[in-house]
Design an enzyme around this catalytic site. Structure first.
Site, PDB file in Angstrom:
ATOM      1  N   ARG A  89      38.935  31.552  46.991  1.00 55.73           N
ATOM      2  CA  ARG A  89      39.375  32.774  46.319  1.00 55.73           C
ATOM      3  C   ARG A  89      38.522  33.976  46.659  1.00 55.73           C
ATOM      4  O   ARG A  89      38.802  35.072  46.174  1.00 55.73           O
ATOM      5  CB  ARG A  89      39.270  32.541  44.820  1.00 55.73           C
ATOM      6  CG  ARG A  89      40.604  32.478  44.108  1.00 55.73           C
ATOM      7  CD  ARG A  89      40.259  32.142  42.675  1.00 55.73           C
ATOM      8  NE  ARG A  89      41.268  32.478  41.748  1.00 55.73           N
ATOM      9  CZ  ARG A  89      42.219  31.636  41.335  1.00 55.73           C
ATOM     10  NH1 ARG A  89      42.308  30.441  41.837  1.00 55.73           N
ATOM     11  NH2 ARG A  89      43.072  32.027  40.425  1.00 55.73           N
ATOM     12  N   ARG A 128      55.322  31.058  30.875  1.00 52.60           N
ATOM     13  CA  ARG A 128      54.511  29.837  30.843  1.00 52.60           C
ATOM     14  C   ARG A 128      53.606  29.809  29.605  1.00 52.60           C
ATOM     15  O   ARG A 128      53.298  28.732  29.090  1.00 52.60           O
ATOM     16  CB  ARG A 128      53.671  29.723  32.115  1.00 52.60           C
ATOM     17  CG  ARG A 128      52.938  28.386  32.205  1.00 52.60           C
ATOM     18  CD  ARG A 128      52.213  28.214  33.512  1.00 52.60           C
ATOM     19  NE  ARG A 128      51.304  29.316  33.738  1.00 52.60           N
ATOM     20  CZ  ARG A 128      50.565  29.458  34.824  1.00 52.60           C
ATOM     21  NH1 ARG A 128      50.636  28.577  35.795  1.00 52.60           N
ATOM     22  NH2 ARG A 128      49.751  30.475  34.958  1.00 52.60           N
ATOM     23  N   ARG A 146      43.808  39.388  36.058  1.00 56.37           N
ATOM     24  CA  ARG A 146      43.891  38.330  37.083  1.00 56.37           C
ATOM     25  C   ARG A 146      44.532  38.874  38.358  1.00 56.37           C
ATOM     26  O   ARG A 146      44.106  38.544  39.460  1.00 56.37           O
ATOM     27  CB  ARG A 146      44.692  37.138  36.548  1.00 56.37           C
ATOM     28  CG  ARG A 146      43.892  36.296  35.546  1.00 56.37           C
ATOM     29  CD  ARG A 146      44.781  35.401  34.710  1.00 56.37           C
ATOM     30  NE  ARG A 146      45.427  34.353  35.465  1.00 56.37           N
ATOM     31  CZ  ARG A 146      46.457  33.630  35.006  1.00 56.37           C
ATOM     32  NH1 ARG A 146      46.921  33.850  33.783  1.00 56.37           N
ATOM     33  NH2 ARG A 146      47.003  32.694  35.754  1.00 56.37           N
TER      34      ARG A 146
END
Ligand code: AP5
Ligand code: MG
Length: 195
Positions: A89, A128, A146
């Site tokens: 990442r 979700r 995010r």
């Protein structure tokens, strides 16, 4: 051995597609997000440290996730390949992964990037949140954070592998099965070149 990275922003479908890919190709699935959530569930010191960062949508320090991946690679000798999901990442993580794989006389065979527009990513996370129990799905500010962290710290990882000519981009909008078919055709092609 064939290793691949499933790359994409939060909510792009990495976990969903990984489940299907490991069934078909028998990859060992390594999701740093899942590994961290399991540390949290077991209330380990690492999990407790990671939780406060994850709850804010920030990245866990590189040395922590690199250590987890290094341990996982060692713990799984003889697998036919690793499927990395949510890792690397940052460019530092990518460089560390390259070194770890080189040490094991292997490499990344493909990086498949799922492309999904931002409003669709947010819609998926909101949806979700109703069932996942993931604290980083529930808050709109955390979702936005995010996505910002992804653009700032994680997108450069694609350039790292683009320089090595390993990146294939795929449309990540559509049915799960249609995206899976596209993924398989890319992987089959890359595996043939790799042989
Ligand atoms: P992580 O667990 O990796 O989460 P993420 O990257 O934010 O991605 P998600 O798991 O949210 O999405 P996904 O792409 O897997 O999509 P999914 O298939 O679930 O990381 C969480 C946190 O851990 C990070 O913020 C960070 O703090 C920490 N962390 C993890 N790795 C780290 C690292 N390497 N370094 C530092 N920190 C790290 O799908 C999403 C939803 O959409 C689901 O509900 C699904 O059912 C639905 N869906 C899937 N496909 C489709 C489709 N085709 N159409 C419609 N809906 C779909
Ligand atoms: Mg995931």
């Amino acid at each position: 051995m064939f290793n691949m990275i499933l790359f994409g922003p939060p909510g792009s479908g990495k976990g969903t597609q990984s489940e299907k890919l490991i069934e078909k190709y028998r990859f060992k699935h390594l999701s740093t997000g899942d590994l961290l959530r399991s540390e949290i569930a077991r209330k380990t010191p690492l999990g407790l440290e990671a939780k406060s960062l994850m709850d804010k949508g920030q990245l866990v320090p590189d040395e922590v996730v690199i250590g987890m991946i290094s341990t996982a690679l060692e713990a799984n000798p003889g697998v036919s390949g690793f499927l990395f999901d949510g890792f690397p990442r940052t460019t530092a993580q990518a460089e560390a992964l390259d070194k770890l794989l080189e040490f094991n006389k292997t490499e990344i065979g493909a990086v498949v990037a799922l492309l999904v527009p931002e409003d669709e990513l947010i819609a998926r996370m909101v949806n979700r949140a109703k069932t996942s129990g993931r604290s980083d799905d529930a808050d709109e500010n955390v979702q936005r954070n995010r996505l910002e962290v992804y653009k700032r710290d994680t997108l450069p990882v694609a350039n790292h592998y683009r320089k090595k000519d390993k990146v294939v981009e795929l449309n990540g909008v559509g049915t799960v099965d249609a995206i899976f078919r596209e993924l398989c055709s890319v992987i089959d092609q890359k595996m043939r070149i790799h042989e």
